[in-house]
Write a protein that holds these residues in place. Structure first.
Motif, PDB file in Angstrom:
ATOM      1  N   ASP A 248     -14.553  -0.853 -24.029  1.00 18.74           N
ATOM      2  CA  ASP A 248     -15.794  -0.620 -24.769  1.00 18.74           C
ATOM      3  C   ASP A 248     -15.993   0.848 -25.131  1.00 18.74           C
ATOM      4  OD1 ASP A 248     -16.771  -3.347 -24.617  1.00 18.74           O
ATOM      5  OD2 ASP A 248     -17.188  -2.963 -22.516  1.00 18.74           O
ATOM      6  N   ILE A 249     -15.230   1.725 -24.524  1.00 24.05           N
ATOM      7  CA  ILE A 249     -15.463   3.162 -24.698  1.00 24.05           C
ATOM      8  C   ILE A 249     -15.457   3.617 -26.154  1.00 24.05           C
ATOM      9  CG2 ILE A 249     -14.488   5.453 -24.234  1.00 24.05           C
ATOM     10  CD1 ILE A 249     -13.800   4.488 -21.413  1.00 24.05           C
ATOM     11  N   PRO A 250     -14.467   3.215 -26.981  1.00 26.48           N
ATOM     12  CA  PRO A 250     -14.487   3.678 -28.379  1.00 26.48           C
ATOM     13  C   PRO A 250     -15.770   3.316 -29.127  1.00 26.48           C
ATOM     14  CG  PRO A 250     -12.324   2.818 -27.840  1.00 26.48           C
ATOM     15  CD  PRO A 250     -13.217   2.469 -26.685  1.00 26.48           C
ATOM     16  N   MET A 251     -16.268   2.071 -28.961  1.00 24.58           N
ATOM     17  CA  MET A 251     -17.482   1.696 -29.691  1.00 24.58           C
ATOM     18  C   MET A 251     -18.719   2.353 -29.077  1.00 24.58           C
ATOM     19  SD  MET A 251     -18.535  -2.250 -28.807  1.00 24.58           S
ATOM     20  CE  MET A 251     -19.280  -2.712 -27.239  1.00 24.58           C
ATOM     21  N   LEU A 252     -18.700   2.613 -27.776  1.00 27.03           N
ATOM     22  CA  LEU A 252     -19.823   3.294 -27.138  1.00 27.03           C
ATOM     23  C   LEU A 252     -19.922   4.739 -27.621  1.00 27.03           C
ATOM     24  CD1 LEU A 252     -19.508   2.010 -23.442  1.00 27.03           C
ATOM     25  CD2 LEU A 252     -21.152   1.256 -25.175  1.00 27.03           C
ATOM     26  N   LYS A 253     -18.780   5.391 -27.771  1.00 21.60           N
ATOM     27  CA  LYS A 253     -18.758   6.771 -28.239  1.00 21.60           C
ATOM     28  C   LYS A 253     -19.149   6.875 -29.712  1.00 21.60           C
ATOM     29  CE  LYS A 253     -15.443   9.051 -25.163  1.00 21.60           C
ATOM     30  NZ  LYS A 253     -14.155   9.797 -25.108  1.00 21.60           N
ATOM     31  N   ALA A 254     -18.795   5.859 -30.496  1.00 22.25           N
ATOM     32  CA  ALA A 254     -19.018   5.917 -31.939  1.00 22.25           C
ATOM     33  C   ALA A 254     -20.467   5.666 -32.338  1.00 22.25           C
ATOM     34  CB  ALA A 254     -18.112   4.905 -32.641  1.00 22.25           C
ATOM     35  N   ALA A 255     -21.206   4.927 -31.529  1.00 27.48           N
ATOM     36  CA  ALA A 255     -22.568   4.522 -31.884  1.00 27.48           C
ATOM     37  C   ALA A 255     -23.569   5.671 -31.763  1.00 27.48           C
ATOM     38  CB  ALA A 255     -23.016   3.367 -30.999  1.00 27.48           C
ATOM     39  N   GLY A 256     -24.688   5.509 -32.474  1.00 25.73           N
ATOM     40  CA  GLY A 256     -25.761   6.483 -32.343  1.00 25.73           C
ATOM     41  C   GLY A 256     -26.308   6.506 -30.932  1.00 25.73           C
ATOM     42  N   LEU A 257     -26.378   5.335 -30.314  1.00 30.85           N
ATOM     43  CA  LEU A 257     -26.776   5.209 -28.909  1.00 30.85           C
ATOM     44  C   LEU A 257     -25.832   4.227 -28.238  1.00 30.85           C
ATOM     45  CD1 LEU A 257     -28.627   5.766 -26.522  1.00 30.85           C
ATOM     46  CD2 LEU A 257     -30.197   4.013 -27.394  1.00 30.85           C
ATOM     47  N   GLY A 258     -24.889   4.757 -27.490  1.00 29.94           N
ATOM     48  CA  GLY A 258     -23.944   3.923 -26.745  1.00 29.94           C
ATOM     49  C   GLY A 258     -24.330   3.942 -25.279  1.00 29.94           C
ATOM     50  N   ILE A 259     -24.604   2.774 -24.731  1.00 30.58           N
ATOM     51  CA  ILE A 259     -25.080   2.683 -23.347  1.00 30.58           C
ATOM     52  C   ILE A 259     -24.048   1.998 -22.457  1.00 30.58           C
ATOM     53  CG2 ILE A 259     -26.834   1.692 -21.830  1.00 30.58           C
ATOM     54  CD1 ILE A 259     -28.864   2.021 -24.040  1.00 30.58           C
ATOM     55  N   ALA A 260     -23.634   2.702 -21.419  1.00 25.60           N
ATOM     56  CA  ALA A 260     -22.747   2.121 -20.412  1.00 25.60           C
ATOM     57  C   ALA A 260     -23.612   1.276 -19.492  1.00 25.60           C
ATOM     58  CB  ALA A 260     -22.037   3.224 -19.636  1.00 25.60           C
ATOM     59  N   TYR A 261     -23.421  -0.038 -19.534  1.00 23.74           N
ATOM     60  CA  TYR A 261     -24.297  -0.960 -18.812  1.00 23.74           C
ATOM     61  C   TYR A 261     -23.659  -1.407 -17.503  1.00 23.74           C
ATOM     62  CZ  TYR A 261     -27.378  -4.885 -17.843  1.00 23.74           C
ATOM     63  OH  TYR A 261     -28.260  -5.742 -17.234  1.00 23.74           O
ATOM     64  N   HIS A 262     -24.204  -0.941 -16.375  1.00 25.19           N
ATOM     65  CA  HIS A 262     -23.645  -1.262 -15.050  1.00 25.19           C
ATOM     66  C   HIS A 262     -22.120  -1.156 -15.124  1.00 25.19           C
ATOM     67  CE1 HIS A 262     -27.453  -2.726 -13.190  1.00 25.19           C
ATOM     68  NE2 HIS A 262     -27.769  -2.908 -14.460  1.00 25.19           N
ATOM     69  N   ALA A 263     -21.676  -0.029 -15.624  1.00 26.18           N
ATOM     70  CA  ALA A 263     -20.282   0.123 -16.043  1.00 26.18           C
ATOM     71  C   ALA A 263     -19.334   0.534 -14.923  1.00 26.18           C
ATOM     72  CB  ALA A 263     -20.215   1.150 -17.172  1.00 26.18           C
ATOM     73  N   LYS A 264     -18.046   0.400 -15.238  1.00 25.34           N
ATOM     74  CA  LYS A 264     -16.991   0.821 -14.330  1.00 25.34           C
ATOM     75  C   LYS A 264     -17.013   2.351 -14.207  1.00 25.34           C
ATOM     76  CE  LYS A 264     -15.679  -3.498 -14.309  1.00 25.34           C
ATOM     77  NZ  LYS A 264     -16.679  -4.025 -15.266  1.00 25.34           N
ATOM     78  N   PRO A 265     -16.510   2.883 -13.083  1.00 25.39           N
ATOM     79  CA  PRO A 265     -16.568   4.335 -12.849  1.00 25.39           C
ATOM     80  C   PRO A 265     -15.974   5.174 -13.974  1.00 25.39           C
ATOM     81  CG  PRO A 265     -15.964   3.207 -10.828  1.00 25.39           C
ATOM     82  CD  PRO A 265     -15.972   2.165 -11.917  1.00 25.39           C
ATOM     83  N   ASN A 266     -14.831   4.740 -14.524  1.00 23.20           N
ATOM     84  CA  ASN A 266     -14.205   5.548 -15.576  1.00 23.20           C
ATOM     85  C   ASN A 266     -15.038   5.571 -16.848  1.00 23.20           C
ATOM     86  OD1 ASN A 266     -13.464   2.731 -15.985  1.00 23.20           O
ATOM     87  ND2 ASN A 266     -12.088   3.475 -17.588  1.00 23.20           N
ATOM     88  N   VAL A 267     -15.830   4.530 -17.073  1.00 25.78           N
ATOM     89  CA  VAL A 267     -16.711   4.483 -18.249  1.00 25.78           C
ATOM     90  C   VAL A 267     -17.893   5.418 -18.042  1.00 25.78           C
ATOM     91  CG1 VAL A 267     -18.092   3.005 -19.748  1.00 25.78           C
ATOM     92  CG2 VAL A 267     -16.009   2.103 -18.700  1.00 25.78           C
ATOM     93  N   ARG A 268     -18.458   5.402 -16.839  1.00 23.83           N
ATOM     94  CA  ARG A 268     -19.599   6.267 -16.540  1.00 23.83           C
ATOM     95  C   ARG A 268     -19.226   7.745 -16.624  1.00 23.83           C
ATOM     96  NH1 ARG A 268     -20.348   2.640 -12.164  1.00 23.83           N
ATOM     97  NH2 ARG A 268     -19.909   4.318 -10.677  1.00 23.83           N
ATOM     98  N   GLN A 269     -17.945   8.051 -16.431  1.00 21.47           N
ATOM     99  CA  GLN A 269     -17.498   9.441 -16.491  1.00 21.47           C
ATOM    100  C   GLN A 269     -17.529   9.994 -17.914  1.00 21.47           C
ATOM    101  OE1 GLN A 269     -13.594   9.617 -14.701  1.00 21.47           O
ATOM    102  NE2 GLN A 269     -14.368   9.214 -12.637  1.00 21.47           N
TER     103      GLN A 269
END
Length: 297
Positions: A248-269
């Motif tokens: 999910d990281i690419p689409m989270l980074k690309a969005a105006g508001l990308g939210i890591a939802y109860h995400a894995k540690p590497n995503v939260r980083q």
């Protein structure tokens, strides 16, 4: 004239109300105005100046509020309400992983769970992990999928998120690296406008263990986001994406508001805005919606 930024604080309704002490700490950190209530005892907005060098970051704010189990989302006041919503499926709209639950039902649960963990943490190529997890379904009936779906609960507030954004003109899409068999049914039940996933081959009611067509992975999720925004006639800055895994990281980074939802540690980083304690309603509060605005039907 309103301040350029806003810090939204949200508490989990199931675990109590939003503590005044947490609000005071947050106001002090961002040099914010008095709180504006979005939902009594649940969510507030704190309007504040744009953070400068040495000021509190989303990460430091989260750390300060972690003992109170309060989520904090820092956004710009301009363009808060988004015109596009793109959501991941497993462990995002579902409180669980469809592939892991399928594996448990076929007796390969530990093996597949380990592959899923490695894939979501970015330790294995997504395509490879998906094919390895899919092959274990070979020879099982399609009814297995139905059984898993019936026992998978939806995430708290996901229908409210979809329906409220749709009621306010947003285009909504469910995009998953899992199977479109699930995305189709989940999208219909929750009201997503469209859905995308990987096509699992089923012949005469039996799963072959193979996939049909190109695998929908991390880059494809981002490409779908870009296409949807273009068709909606808005910039990526007008989109909200949410997800929990490395794919999910690419689409989270690309969005105006990308939210890591109860995400894995590497995503939260790598994703600045996070929801770690609350449900999907937080995505609405982060856009300035109040409890009265939320569609609950």
């Amino acid at each position: 004239m309103s301040l350029p930024c806003v810090l939204t604080l949200v508490a989990n309704r199931r675990h109590g109300t939003l503590p005044k002490e947490a609000i005071d700490i947050a106001r002090n950190l961002v040099k914010g105005e008095p709180p504006v209530v979005l939902s009594e005892g649940e969510a507030v907005d704190i309007f504040c100046p744009t953070p400068g060098p040495g000021d509190a970051t989303p990460a430091t704010i989260r750390a300060a509020l972690a003992p109170y189990k309060v989520d904090a989302i820092l956004t710009k006041t301009r363009g808060r309400r988004k015109a596009v919503l793109v959501s991941d499926m497993d462990s995002t709209i579902f409180d669980g992983e469809t592939l892991d639950d399928l594996a448990k039902a076929t007796g390969t649960g530990d093996y597949v769970a380990e592959i899923t963990k490695r894939a979501m943490n970015g330790e294995m190529e997504f395509d490879e992990s998906l094919r390895k997890r899919t092959i274990g379904l070979k020879g099982h009936p399609e009814s297995l999928l139905k059984d898993v779906l019936e026992h998978l609960p939806f995430t708290d507030g996901i229908r409210e998120l979809v329906q409220t954004m749709k009621a306010n003109g947003a285009r909504t899409a469910l995009i998953s690296g899992g199977f479109d068999w699930f995305t189709e049914r989940a999208a219909k039940k929750l009201g997503f406008d469209e859905h995308y996933g990987n096509q699992l081959e089923i012949k005469d009611g039996i799963i072959t263990g193979q996939l049909i067509g190109k695998i929908l992975g991390p880059d494809a999720k981002k490409e779908h986001l870009e296409t949807i925004c273009a068709e909606r006639g808005v910039k990526l800055s007008a989109s909200l994406t949410t997800g929990d895994g490395a794919n999910d990281i690419p689409m989270l980074k690309a969005a105006g508001l990308g939210i890591a939802y109860h995400a894995k540690p590497n995503v939260r980083q790598v994703i600045e805005q996070q929801v770690n304690f609350t449900g999907m309603r937080t995505h609405l509060f982060a856009q300035g919606y109040t409890a009265a605005d939320i569609v609950t039907d």
